[in-house]
Design a protein around this motif. Sequence first.
Motif, short mmCIF file in Angstrom:
data_model
loop_
_atom_site.label_atom_id
_atom_site.label_comp_id
_atom_site.label_asym_id
_atom_site.label_seq_id
_atom_site.Cartn_x
_atom_site.Cartn_y
_atom_site.Cartn_z
N GLU A 1 26.14 46.59 114.15
CA GLU A 1 26.14 47.90 113.49
C GLU A 1 25.09 48.84 114.04
OE1 GLU A 1 27.78 46.21 109.15
OE2 GLU A 1 25.65 46.77 109.43
N TRP A 2 24.03 48.34 114.63
CA TRP A 2 23.03 49.21 115.26
C TRP A 2 23.71 50.03 116.36
CZ3 TRP A 2 17.74 50.37 116.12
CH2 TRP A 2 16.85 49.93 115.11
N ASN A 3 23.32 51.33 116.44
CA ASN A 3 23.90 52.25 117.45
C ASN A 3 25.42 52.29 117.32
OD1 ASN A 3 21.30 52.80 118.75
ND2 ASN A 3 21.44 50.70 119.49
N CYS B 1 24.63 47.11 121.34
CA CYS B 1 23.90 48.04 122.19
C CYS B 1 22.43 48.00 121.77
CB CYS B 1 24.46 49.46 122.02
SG CYS B 1 23.55 50.70 122.96
N VAL B 2 21.58 47.55 122.67
CA VAL B 2 20.15 47.41 122.39
C VAL B 2 19.41 48.41 123.27
CG1 VAL B 2 18.19 45.84 122.34
CG2 VAL B 2 20.50 44.97 121.90
N ILE B 3 18.91 49.47 122.66
CA ILE B 3 18.29 50.56 123.41
C ILE B 3 16.78 50.37 123.46
CG2 ILE B 3 17.90 53.06 123.53
CD1 ILE B 3 20.60 53.46 122.18
N GLN B 4 16.21 50.51 124.62
CA GLN B 4 14.77 50.41 124.83
C GLN B 4 14.03 51.31 123.83
OE1 GLN B 4 12.60 48.94 127.39
NE2 GLN B 4 11.01 49.79 126.05
N GLY B 5 13.06 50.74 123.12
CA GLY B 5 12.24 51.55 122.21
C GLY B 5 10.83 51.67 122.76
N GLU B 6 9.88 51.86 121.86
CA GLU B 6 8.48 52.02 122.29
C GLU B 6 7.82 50.68 122.57
OE1 GLU B 6 7.50 56.08 119.68
OE2 GLU B 6 6.52 54.16 119.22
N THR B 7 8.38 49.62 122.00
CA THR B 7 7.75 48.31 122.13
C THR B 7 8.65 47.38 122.95
OG1 THR B 7 8.81 47.32 120.19
CG2 THR B 7 6.84 48.65 119.81
N LYS B 8 8.28 46.13 123.01
CA LYS B 8 9.06 45.16 123.77
C LYS B 8 10.13 44.48 122.92
CE LYS B 8 5.35 42.91 125.11
NZ LYS B 8 4.46 41.91 125.80
N HIS B 9 10.38 45.00 121.72
CA HIS B 9 11.35 44.38 120.82
C HIS B 9 12.72 44.21 121.48
CE1 HIS B 9 13.52 44.32 116.71
NE2 HIS B 9 13.08 43.12 117.02
N ASN B 10 13.14 45.21 122.24
CA ASN B 10 14.46 45.13 122.88
C ASN B 10 14.55 43.95 123.85
OD1 ASN B 10 12.66 46.84 124.58
ND2 ASN B 10 14.43 46.75 125.96
N ASP B 11 13.45 43.67 124.53
CA ASP B 11 13.45 42.54 125.48
C ASP B 11 13.68 41.21 124.75
OD1 ASP B 11 10.81 43.95 127.54
OD2 ASP B 11 12.99 44.15 127.68
N TYR B 12 13.00 41.08 123.60
CA TYR B 12 13.17 39.83 122.84
C TYR B 12 14.60 39.69 122.33
CZ TYR B 12 8.15 39.11 123.08
OH TYR B 12 6.86 38.90 123.54
N ILE B 13 15.16 40.80 121.86
CA ILE B 13 16.55 40.74 121.37
C ILE B 13 17.50 40.39 122.51
CG2 ILE B 13 18.45 42.07 120.37
CD1 ILE B 13 16.32 43.77 118.96
N ASN B 14 17.35 41.11 123.61
CA ASN B 14 18.30 40.92 124.71
C ASN B 14 18.28 39.50 125.24
OD1 ASN B 14 19.09 43.61 124.58
ND2 ASN B 14 17.54 44.28 126.05
C1 LIG Z 1 15.44 47.34 120.30
C2 LIG Z 1 14.77 47.79 119.07
O1 LIG Z 1 14.66 47.11 118.05
C3 LIG Z 1 14.08 49.11 119.18
O2 LIG Z 1 15.03 50.12 118.94
C4 LIG Z 1 12.96 49.21 118.19
O3 LIG Z 1 12.24 50.30 118.61
P1 LIG Z 1 10.66 50.14 118.87
O4 LIG Z 1 10.49 49.19 120.05
O5 LIG Z 1 10.19 51.55 119.21
O6 LIG Z 1 10.06 49.61 117.59
#
Ligand SMILES: CC(=O)[C@@H](O)COP(=O)(O)O
Length: 165
Positions: free
Chosen positions: A30-32, A89-102
């Motif tokens: 559901e994200w994006n 769809c996992v979009i790059q954010g400000e942190t490395k969270h997207n890397d962990y998800i991907n």
């Molecule tokens: C991939 C995410 O969860 C990301 O959208 C979260 O954004 P952020 O890395 O800026 O907290």
Amino acid sequence: MSSAHKNLSVFSTENLPDISERRFALIVAEWNAEVTEALFEGAYQTLLTYGAKPEHIIRANVPGSYELSTGAVWFAQRDDIDAVICLGCVIQGETKHNDYINHAVAQGLTNVSLKTNKPVIFGVLTPNNQEQALDRAGGKHGNKGDEAAMTAIKMLGLFQQIQNS
Ligand SMILES: CC(=O)[C@@H](O)COP(=O)(O)O
Ligand SMILES: Nc1c(NC[C@H](O)[C@H](O)[C@H](O)CO)[nH]c(=O)[nH]c1=O
């Protein structure tokens, strides 16, 4: 080769298997949602175009791409499902969270496929921004959902070929 040089909706369609009796699960994050809904439409229409029956296609949503692996195993272990197509769809954010998800999703879906001996398709976009996502969800680089559905079809054909050889 990047999607910029190989359109996601352009692929060979020779020697495809009969999928009229094959049953598919389409799991959508559901994200994006603007992007993932476009991926779903591409995957769904591709399955119908190449012979799947609407009544043989199940759709389920999960909150985010991280949950795709869990949704995938719940469907893949069912006897009445032949292939699972996971769309996110996992979009790059400000942190490395997207890397962990991907990385978690890529490894998780591989594990589900190997555990259940069924095609479990990684139809997850990992773009740097929204523009790159839309370009790959029906935009100038095609639709990742089309590619994911065709991948499922071809893997079912390979499995059938191996079983019959
Ligand atoms: C991939 C995410 O969860 C990301 O959208 C979260 O954004 P952020 O890395 O800026 O907290
Ligand atoms: N930021 C994105 C997410 N984040 C949510 C996670 O996928 C997950 O649902 C959460 O961490 C709880 O387990 N998901 C996406 O699919 N796309 C994103 O851009």
